[in-house]
Design a protein around this motif. Sequence first.
Motif, PDB file in Angstrom:
ATOM      1  N   UNK A  29       0.207  -3.764  17.252  1.00 50.17           N
ATOM      2  CA  UNK A  29      -0.697  -2.695  16.817  1.00 50.17           C
ATOM      3  C   UNK A  29      -0.010  -1.329  16.772  1.00 50.17           C
ATOM      4  N   UNK A  30       1.273  -1.301  17.135  1.00 49.58           N
ATOM      5  CA  UNK A  30       1.996  -0.023  17.164  1.00 49.58           C
ATOM      6  C   UNK A  30       3.003   0.116  16.036  1.00 49.58           C
ATOM      7  N   UNK A  31       3.151  -0.939  15.223  1.00 51.23           N
ATOM      8  CA  UNK A  31       4.122  -0.895  14.132  1.00 51.23           C
ATOM      9  C   UNK A  31       3.700   0.182  13.124  1.00 51.23           C
ATOM     10  N   UNK A  32       4.597   1.094  12.768  1.00 54.19           N
ATOM     11  CA  UNK A  32       4.240   2.160  11.818  1.00 54.19           C
ATOM     12  C   UNK A  32       3.832   1.592  10.461  1.00 54.19           C
ATOM     13  N   UNK A  33       2.845   2.219   9.828  1.00 58.07           N
ATOM     14  CA  UNK A  33       2.408   1.795   8.498  1.00 58.07           C
ATOM     15  C   UNK A  33       3.429   2.210   7.444  1.00 58.07           C
ATOM     16  N   UNK A  34       3.477   1.451   6.361  1.00 55.75           N
ATOM     17  CA  UNK A  34       4.439   1.703   5.279  1.00 55.75           C
ATOM     18  C   UNK A  34       3.875   2.623   4.196  1.00 55.75           C
ATOM     19  N   UNK A  35       2.559   2.568   3.993  1.00 52.33           N
ATOM     20  CA  UNK A  35       1.932   3.343   2.918  1.00 52.33           C
ATOM     21  C   UNK A  35       0.471   3.571   3.282  1.00 52.33           C
ATOM     22  N   UNK A  36      -0.190   4.451   2.566  1.00 52.62           N
ATOM     23  CA  UNK A  36      -1.582   4.787   2.865  1.00 52.62           C
ATOM     24  C   UNK A  36      -2.482   3.575   2.626  1.00 52.62           C
ATOM     25  N   UNK A  37      -3.317   3.279   3.594  1.00 53.53           N
ATOM     26  CA  UNK A  37      -4.204   2.118   3.516  1.00 53.53           C
ATOM     27  C   UNK A  37      -5.069   2.165   2.262  1.00 53.53           C
ATOM     28  N   UNK A  38      -5.122   1.053   1.548  1.00 50.20           N
ATOM     29  CA  UNK A  38      -5.958   0.954   0.363  1.00 50.20           C
ATOM     30  C   UNK A  38      -5.278   1.347  -0.929  1.00 50.20           C
ATOM     31  N   UNK A  39      -4.030   1.804  -0.860  1.00 43.23           N
ATOM     32  CA  UNK A  39      -3.349   2.268  -2.073  1.00 43.23           C
ATOM     33  C   UNK A  39      -2.397   1.225  -2.651  1.00 43.23           C
ATOM     34  N   UNK A  40      -2.148   0.141  -1.913  1.00 49.90           N
ATOM     35  CA  UNK A  40      -1.159  -0.841  -2.339  1.00 49.90           C
ATOM     36  C   UNK A  40      -1.486  -2.170  -1.676  1.00 49.90           C
ATOM     37  N   UNK A  41      -1.006  -3.278  -2.269  1.00 48.85           N
ATOM     38  CA  UNK A  41      -1.250  -4.594  -1.680  1.00 48.85           C
ATOM     39  C   UNK A  41       0.076  -5.315  -1.529  1.00 48.85           C
ATOM     40  N   UNK A  42       0.466  -5.625  -0.283  1.00 47.23           N
ATOM     41  CA  UNK A  42       1.729  -6.297  -0.003  1.00 47.23           C
ATOM     42  C   UNK A  42       1.467  -7.451   0.960  1.00 47.23           C
ATOM     43  N   UNK A  43       2.049  -8.614   0.670  1.00 47.10           N
ATOM     44  CA  UNK A  43       1.964  -9.706   1.643  1.00 47.10           C
ATOM     45  C   UNK A  43       2.641  -9.265   2.933  1.00 47.10           C
ATOM     46  N   UNK A  44       1.977  -9.448   4.065  1.00 45.02           N
ATOM     47  CA  UNK A  44       2.518  -8.972   5.333  1.00 45.02           C
ATOM     48  C   UNK A  44       2.455 -10.048   6.405  1.00 45.02           C
ATOM     49  N   UNK A  45       3.631 -10.452   6.909  1.00 46.78           N
ATOM     50  CA  UNK A  45       3.667 -11.334   8.074  1.00 46.78           C
ATOM     51  C   UNK A  45       2.942 -10.699   9.249  1.00 46.78           C
ATOM     52  N   UNK A  46       3.087  -9.382   9.386  1.00 49.84           N
ATOM     53  CA  UNK A  46       2.484  -8.683  10.521  1.00 49.84           C
ATOM     54  C   UNK A  46       0.967  -8.831  10.485  1.00 49.84           C
ATOM     55  N   UNK A  47       0.383  -8.764   9.297  1.00 54.38           N
ATOM     56  CA  UNK A  47      -1.053  -8.945   9.157  1.00 54.38           C
ATOM     57  C   UNK A  47      -1.514 -10.305   9.654  1.00 54.38           C
ATOM     58  N   UNK A  48      -0.757 -11.351   9.322  1.00 62.88           N
ATOM     59  CA  UNK A  48      -1.126 -12.702   9.750  1.00 62.88           C
ATOM     60  C   UNK A  48      -0.853 -12.918  11.238  1.00 62.88           C
ATOM     61  N   UNK A  49       0.169 -12.242  11.766  1.00 63.98           N
ATOM     62  CA  UNK A  49       0.390 -12.302  13.211  1.00 63.98           C
ATOM     63  C   UNK A  49      -0.797 -11.693  13.942  1.00 63.98           C
ATOM     64  N   UNK A  50      -1.274 -10.560  13.447  1.00 62.38           N
ATOM     65  CA  UNK A  50      -2.459  -9.931  14.037  1.00 62.38           C
ATOM     66  C   UNK A  50      -3.684 -10.819  13.921  1.00 62.38           C
ATOM     67  N   UNK A  51      -3.835 -11.478  12.782  1.00 60.96           N
ATOM     68  CA  UNK A  51      -4.976 -12.370  12.576  1.00 60.96           C
ATOM     69  C   UNK A  51      -4.979 -13.499  13.612  1.00 60.96           C
ATOM     70  N   UNK A  52      -3.802 -14.084  13.866  1.00 56.09           N
ATOM     71  CA  UNK A  52      -3.716 -15.117  14.887  1.00 56.09           C
ATOM     72  C   UNK A  52      -4.099 -14.593  16.257  1.00 56.09           C
ATOM     73  N   UNK A  53      -3.687 -13.365  16.558  1.00 51.40           N
ATOM     74  CA  UNK A  53      -4.034 -12.756  17.844  1.00 51.40           C
ATOM     75  C   UNK A  53      -5.539 -12.485  17.953  1.00 51.40           C
ATOM     76  N   UNK A  54      -6.142 -12.108  16.836  1.00 52.11           N
ATOM     77  CA  UNK A  54      -7.595 -11.884  16.825  1.00 52.11           C
ATOM     78  C   UNK A  54      -8.336 -13.180  17.138  1.00 52.11           C
ATOM     79  N   UNK A  55      -7.870 -14.287  16.541  1.00 50.90           N
ATOM     80  CA  UNK A  55      -8.469 -15.597  16.833  1.00 50.90           C
ATOM     81  C   UNK A  55      -8.364 -15.901  18.326  1.00 50.90           C
TER      82      UNK A  55
END
Length: 272
Positions: A29-55
């Motif tokens: 949850x501390x990894x710096x963002x790459x771009x402004x949220x909602x302005x771009x769509x990129x496949x992210x391993x980090x997003x799926x890692x977070x999703x697993x942690x949420x589960x």
Amino acid sequence: LPSSFYFYTPEKAGMYYSQDRDKTIEYLTKIPLDYETGTKHVYSDIGYMLLGCIVEKLTGKPLDLYTKQELYKPLGLRHTLYNPLQKGFKPKQFAATERMGNTRDGVIHFPNIRTNTLQGEVHDEKAFYSMGGVSGHAGLFSNADDMAILLQVMLNRGSYRSVSLFDQKTADLFTAPSATDPTFAFGWRRNGSKSMEWMFGPYASEKAYGHTGWTGTVTVIDPTYNLGIALLTNKKHSPVADPEENPNVFEGDQFPTGSYGSVITAIYEAME
């Protein structure tokens, strides 16, 4: 979120270096963002890692145990699991995924790097070194028989035989196009534009969706044709084409099977 992050490499990760699962989860949850949220769509391993942690947080169970109990065991799947070598399977039961560990033919180095042929251990560095082999973005093993059942679950929009995992509304939500990029859905890539022909070929319907895996796998599900395809190759288990220029490009990437779309195209042509 960035597409990836080198937790396992001190030089690249800096203050977020981690080869410990609990510490990695803390850093996610501390990894710096790459771009402004909602302005771009990129496949992210980090997003799926977070999703697993949420589960794990919501269920109070490790991801591998939860998925086994709630998904794979009810479907009768015996070869879909995390960390198979710790659960009675032998290396010879798995395709090899790289000849010299994660070294890219000896070019890459970091602490505890594997140098032996990878077989039955997750190839992905973040999953293996930083997440103990269990993560939302990588680490799951399967085979063609089990994959066929998982594909059928999606074609049936949530069920298989007497087992119902989710309803049709949820299945539609999984596969609906993203508002920011029609080639993305929740957890899937979609045949949303001609830019996806490399994966889907020219004959897949606009409703087709699927996913690829870095080591040489692709899944395509096309509801229009009631079709499910799983192509399982180990194209990265080959010499690096040019280690100094780009250590992530292997000779296997240049095979017809390595480009995915040519095989998918042949299957559609065979149906016609």
